[in-house]
Design a protein around this motif. Structure first.
Motif, mmCIF file in Angstrom:
data_model
loop_
_atom_site.group_PDB
_atom_site.id
_atom_site.type_symbol
_atom_site.label_atom_id
_atom_site.label_comp_id
_atom_site.label_asym_id
_atom_site.label_seq_id
_atom_site.Cartn_x
_atom_site.Cartn_y
_atom_site.Cartn_z
ATOM 1 N N VAL A 74 0.841 -1.208 0.000
ATOM 2 C CA VAL A 74 0.000 0.000 0.000
ATOM 3 C C VAL A 74 0.871 1.251 0.000
ATOM 4 O O VAL A 74 0.617 2.211 -0.744
ATOM 5 C CB VAL A 74 -0.944 -0.019 1.226
ATOM 6 N N GLU A 75 1.914 1.238 0.836
ATOM 7 C CA GLU A 75 2.784 2.406 0.911
ATOM 8 C C GLU A 75 3.538 2.612 -0.400
ATOM 9 O O GLU A 75 3.705 3.752 -0.856
ATOM 10 C CB GLU A 75 3.766 2.220 2.068
ATOM 11 N N LEU A 76 3.970 1.520 -1.014
ATOM 12 C CA LEU A 76 4.685 1.658 -2.276
ATOM 13 C C LEU A 76 3.767 2.183 -3.373
ATOM 14 O O LEU A 76 4.192 2.994 -4.214
ATOM 15 C CB LEU A 76 5.271 0.299 -2.684
ATOM 16 N N GLN A 77 2.528 1.748 -3.378
ATOM 17 C CA GLN A 77 1.583 2.286 -4.357
ATOM 18 C C GLN A 77 1.356 3.783 -4.122
ATOM 19 O O GLN A 77 1.237 4.558 -5.081
ATOM 20 C CB GLN A 77 0.268 1.515 -4.278
ATOM 21 N N HIS A 78 1.329 4.149 -2.846
ATOM 22 C CA HIS A 78 1.222 5.577 -2.534
ATOM 23 C C HIS A 78 2.466 6.329 -3.007
ATOM 24 O O HIS A 78 2.363 7.429 -3.582
ATOM 25 C CB HIS A 78 1.033 5.752 -1.028
ATOM 26 N N HIS A 79 3.652 5.737 -2.787
ATOM 27 C CA HIS A 79 4.891 6.349 -3.269
ATOM 28 C C HIS A 79 4.877 6.499 -4.786
ATOM 29 O O HIS A 79 5.322 7.522 -5.323
ATOM 30 C CB HIS A 79 6.089 5.499 -2.855
ATOM 31 N N LYS A 80 4.356 5.477 -5.461
ATOM 32 C CA LYS A 80 4.297 5.544 -6.921
ATOM 33 C C LYS A 80 3.390 6.689 -7.358
ATOM 34 O O LYS A 80 3.757 7.486 -8.234
ATOM 35 C CB LYS A 80 3.791 4.223 -7.480
ATOM 36 N N LEU A 81 2.204 6.753 -6.737
ATOM 37 C CA LEU A 81 1.278 7.836 -7.105
ATOM 38 C C LEU A 81 1.898 9.199 -6.813
ATOM 39 O O LEU A 81 1.782 10.140 -7.610
ATOM 40 C CB LEU A 81 -0.037 7.670 -6.339
ATOM 41 N N THR A 82 2.566 9.288 -5.644
ATOM 42 C CA THR A 82 3.185 10.565 -5.281
ATOM 43 C C THR A 82 4.301 10.932 -6.256
ATOM 44 O O THR A 82 4.423 12.082 -6.685
ATOM 45 C CB THR A 82 3.743 10.485 -3.851
ATOM 46 N N THR A 83 5.122 9.939 -6.611
ATOM 47 C CA THR A 83 6.222 10.191 -7.554
ATOM 48 C C THR A 83 5.694 10.563 -8.923
ATOM 49 O O THR A 83 6.183 11.512 -9.565
ATOM 50 C CB THR A 83 7.117 8.946 -7.657
ATOM 51 N N GLU A 84 4.678 9.819 -9.395
ATOM 52 C CA GLU A 84 4.103 10.151 -10.709
ATOM 53 C C GLU A 84 3.442 11.526 -10.678
ATOM 54 O O GLU A 84 3.542 12.303 -11.638
ATOM 55 C CB GLU A 84 3.080 9.086 -11.101
ATOM 56 N N ARG A 85 2.795 11.850 -9.538
ATOM 57 C CA ARG A 85 2.169 13.172 -9.425
ATOM 58 C C ARG A 85 3.233 14.272 -9.447
ATOM 59 O O ARG A 85 3.069 15.308 -10.100
ATOM 60 C CB ARG A 85 1.361 13.253 -8.121
ATOM 61 N N TRP A 86 4.358 13.988 -8.769
ATOM 62 C CA TRP A 86 5.433 14.989 -8.758
ATOM 63 C C TRP A 86 5.999 15.194 -10.165
ATOM 64 O O TRP A 86 6.219 16.321 -10.592
ATOM 65 C CB TRP A 86 6.535 14.519 -7.805
ATOM 66 N N LEU A 87 6.223 14.100 -10.885
ATOM 67 C CA LEU A 87 6.731 14.222 -12.256
ATOM 68 C C LEU A 87 5.739 14.967 -13.144
ATOM 69 O O LEU A 87 6.129 15.821 -13.954
ATOM 70 C CB LEU A 87 7.012 12.829 -12.830
ATOM 71 N N ASN A 88 4.467 14.622 -12.992
ATOM 72 C CA ASN A 88 3.450 15.288 -13.814
ATOM 73 C C ASN A 88 3.353 16.775 -13.474
ATOM 74 O O ASN A 88 3.152 17.622 -14.366
ATOM 75 C CB ASN A 88 2.089 14.617 -13.623
#
Length: 542
Positions: free
Chosen positions: A48-62
Motif C-alpha cells: 500500500v505504501e509503495l503504491q502511494h509512493h508511486k502515485l506521489t512520484t508520478e504526481r510529482w513528475l506530472n
C-alpha cells in the motif's frame, strides 16, 4: 547399565514427551501463524505504501511537466525580446525551486537563453527535443547534466507560434537528488528504504541502509552503473525475503512505472520487522517451559509407581538386548525368577540361538554357489574390488581368467541336465585344485567361471590357464555308462592403466578377460587367449 534403555527411562521419556510435545506443537503453530500474520501485515503495508509512493512520484513528475508546459504556453510573450525572456525564466526558477536550470531552445535545438553557457550547446539530437518538435511534452530518462555534471531529469515542453508552428521548447532541468529527497520524506518507518532502479537492476537514486548512504554512479552518457538487488517480479502478491546489496536480510516489494522503465523498490529489514514478534515468541516459550516444569514431576512420580516392582528383573535382562548373533546366551540363575520372566529368558535364548544359526547359514548361501561350492558373483563384487585395491596399493600385478566350457549346451541336450551338473562340478574341482589358496574362484553363471589371481602377472596367469585347460581336457566325466570329454576356452587379462571398460578396475579387468575369452572361442575353442588392445572392439557372445 544404559539407563536410556530401561523401562523407567522410557516412561520418563514419554512423560516428558507427553508434556512437551503438545506445548512445542502449540508453540510452533503459534510462531508460524504469528510470523505469517506479521509478515503478511508488513507486506500489505509495504505494498500500500509503495503504491502511494508511486502515485506521489508520478504526481510529482506530472506537476513538473505541467509547470514547464504551462510556462511554455503562458509565461513567454515575446521570443524576440531576449531580456524579457531571460527575466521570465528567472521568475519561473524563483517560484519552482525543484528545477535547477531552465532554458529556451530555438527550433533547431540551440540553447539561446538561460544560465550563462560556457560553450554553445545544441540539443536538437536529443530524444526529448525531437518529441517536443512533434508537439509532445516529455520527461527524459536520467541524463548527466552538461552544466552540473550530476544525473538529472529533463522536462521539455514545446513552444508554439501563434499560427501553431514550432517555435522551440522550454527545457527544465531537475537534479535527480530532488526526487531522491522526496522519496526519503515519504517514509513512515525509520528503517524502511525506498529507491528507484532501472528494470534491469541499476540504481537510480541513493539509498540509506544501516546508516550508510549508497550513491548511484553514472557513466558520461548518463547510464547508471551501480548494480542493486531487486525483489522478484511477483513481490507484490507474494512476500519475498532476500539479502540486499549491503547483505541485510530484508522483505522487499517492487512496482514498475514510467512505462516499465523504472522500478520503485521498498525494503524493510527483517530484524526490525520481527523485533516485536521475537519478544512475543520468547515470552510464550517462557510460559511453556514453566508449564512443563510444573507438570513433569507429577508424571515422573506416577511412573515410578509402575517401574519400581520390575526394575530388578529389567536390570538382569538388559544385557541380552545388546548381544550379538555369534555369542551364546548369557547364563542367568532362574530358580527364584517369576514364571513369566523365566519363560521370557528361555524363549529369548532359544530364539537367539536359532537366529544366530540362520544368519550364519544365510551369510554362507549369499556368497556361495550351491551346485559347485565356489564363490558366486556377489562374493566377487564384495571381495574382488578389495583384492584389486590391495594389489594396486602394494604395486603388485593382478590377473583375471575368464573360463567357459565349450559346447556345454550339447552336453545338456545329449546327456541331460544331471550330467551337465556333474560336468560343472568336475570343472569346478579341477579349477579349485589348480589355483592357490589366495586366488578367488567364482562361478559367474551357467558354464562360465572366473579366477582372480592377485600378485600374478600375465605370463604366470597364462601358465595357470593352460594348466587348467589341459587338466580339464584330460579329465573326462562319467555319466552313467558314458564318458563325457570336455574342453574349455580361457581368456586372460591383467590389471594395468586406466579402465577402458566400465567405471572400476574390477569391471575393466573382467571385461578384458571376457573379450579375450571371446577371441579364444572365435579361434576354435579349447585354447587360451591373452588380452591385447586390438581386442577392444571384440564383442563377447551373449
Amino acid at each position: 547399565m544404559a539407563r536410556s534403555q530401561s523401562i523407567a527411562s522410557r516412561i520418563r521419556f514419554f512423560s516428558f514427551l507427553l508434556v512437551t510435545l503438545p506445548l512445542c506443537v502449540s508453540l510452533l503453530t503459534f510462531a508460524v501463524v504469528s510470523r505469517i500474520l506479521v509478515v503478511g501485515g508488513a507486506h500489505h503495508d509495504m505494498v500500500v505504501e509503495l503504491q502511494h509512493h508511486k502515485l506521489t512520484t508520478e504526481r510529482w513528475l506530472n506537476e513538473q511537466l505541467q509547470s514547464i508546459t504551462f510556462f511554455a504556453h503562458t509565461g513567454i510573450s515575446d521570443l524576440h525580446d531576449t531580456a524579457a525572456l531571460q527575466q521570465a525564466l528567472r521568475v519561473f526558477l524563483n517560484y519552482h525551486t525543484s528545477f535547477s536550470q531552465v532554458f529556451y531552445a530555438s527550433p533547431d535545438g540551440s540553447l539561446l537563453t538561460g544560465p550563462e553557457l560556457p560553450v554553445p550547446i545544441n540539443v536538437g539530437d536529443r530524444g526529448y527535443f525531437q518529441k517536443a518538435r512533434q508537439g509532445l511534452p516529455v520527461v527524459s530518462p536520467v541524463l548527466v547534466s552538461r552544466f552540473s555534471h550530476n544525473p538529472s531529469l529533463i522536462f521539455c515542453a514545446p513552444l508554439p507560434f501563434a499560427d501553431g508552428r514550432f517555435a522551440g521548447a522550454v527545457i527544465g532541468v531537475t537534479d535527480l537528488r530532488t526526487l531522491d529527497e522526496a522519496l526519503l520524506r515519504l517514509h513512515r518507518r525509520q528503517n524502511d528504504q525506498s529507491f528507484l532502479a532501472t528494470a534491469d537492476g541499476y540504481l537510480l537514486t541513493s539509498r540509506l541502509q544501516e546508516n550508510t548512504i549508497i550513491l548511484p554512479r553514472y557513466n558520461p552518457e548518463g547510464i547508471p552503473v551501480t548494480r542493486t538487488v531487486l525483489p522478484p517480479e511477483d513481490s507484490l502478491s507474494t512476500p519475498h525475503f532476500y539479502r540486499n546489496t549491503q547483505g541485510v536480510y530484508v522483505l522487499g516489494v517492487r512496482l514498475a512505472f514510467k512505462s516499465g522503465q523504472w522500478l520503485l523498490v521498498q525494503e524493510r529489514p527483517v530484524r526490525a520487522m520481527l523485533g516485536g514478534y521475537s519478544w512475543i515468541i520468547a515470552m510464550t516459550m517462557a510460559g511453556a517451559l514453566a508449564t512443563a516444569a510444573l507438570l513433569i514431576p507429577f508424571l515422573l512420580k506416577a511412573g515410578r509407581r509402575i517401574t519400581g516392582p520390575i526394575e530388578e528383573i529389567s536390570t538382569m535382562s538388559e544385557e541380552l538386548t545388546h548381544g550379538h548373533y555369534d555369542k551364546e546366551c548369557p547364563y542367568l540363575h532362574t530358580a527364584d525368577m517369576p514364571p513369566e520372566i523365566r519363560r521370557l529368558y528361555d524363549n529369548f535364548c532359544f530364539m537367539a540361538e536359532r537366529v544366530s544359526q540362520q544368519m550364519r547359514d544365510l551369510e554362507h548361501l549369499s556368497f556361495c554357489d550351491t551346485l559347485t561350492g565356489l564363490h558366486n558373483r556377489r562374493h566377487l563384487a564384495h571381495e574382488g574390488t578389495r583384492t584389486i585395491t590391495a594389489c594396486t596399493e602394494a604395486d603388485l600385478p593382478c590377473s583375471c581368467l575368464m573360463l567357459d566350457i565349450d559346447f556345454f549346451k550339447q552336453v545338456n541336450d545329449a546327456w541331460g541336465h544331471d550330467a551337465g551338473d556333474m560336468v560343472l562340478q568336475s570343472v569346478a574341482r579341477t579349477i579349485s585344485n589348480a589355483v592357490r589358496s589366495k586366488d578367488m574362484t567364482i562361478r559367474m553363471g551357467g558354464e562360465e567361471f572366473a579366477v582372480i589371481a592377485p600378485a600374478t602377472d600375465t605370463a604366470s596367469a597364462f601358465s595357470l590357464a593352460e594348466r587348467i585347460r589341459r587338466n580339464i581336457e584330460s579329465t573326462p566325466v562319467q555319466a552313467a555308462d558314458d564318458e563325457i570329454r570336455i574342453t574349455i576356452s580361457i581368456g586372460v587379462a591383467d590389471m594395468g592403466g586406466a579402465p577402458i571398460f566400465g567405471t572400476t578396475q574390477l569391471d575393466d579387468l573382467l571385461a578384458k578377460a571376457d573379450r579375450a575369452l571371446y577371441q579364444a572361442k572365435k579361434k576354435g575353442r579349447n585354447r587360451t587367449e591373452i588380452w591385447s588392445e586390438k581386442l577392444i572392439a571384440a564383442a563377447p557372445d551373449g
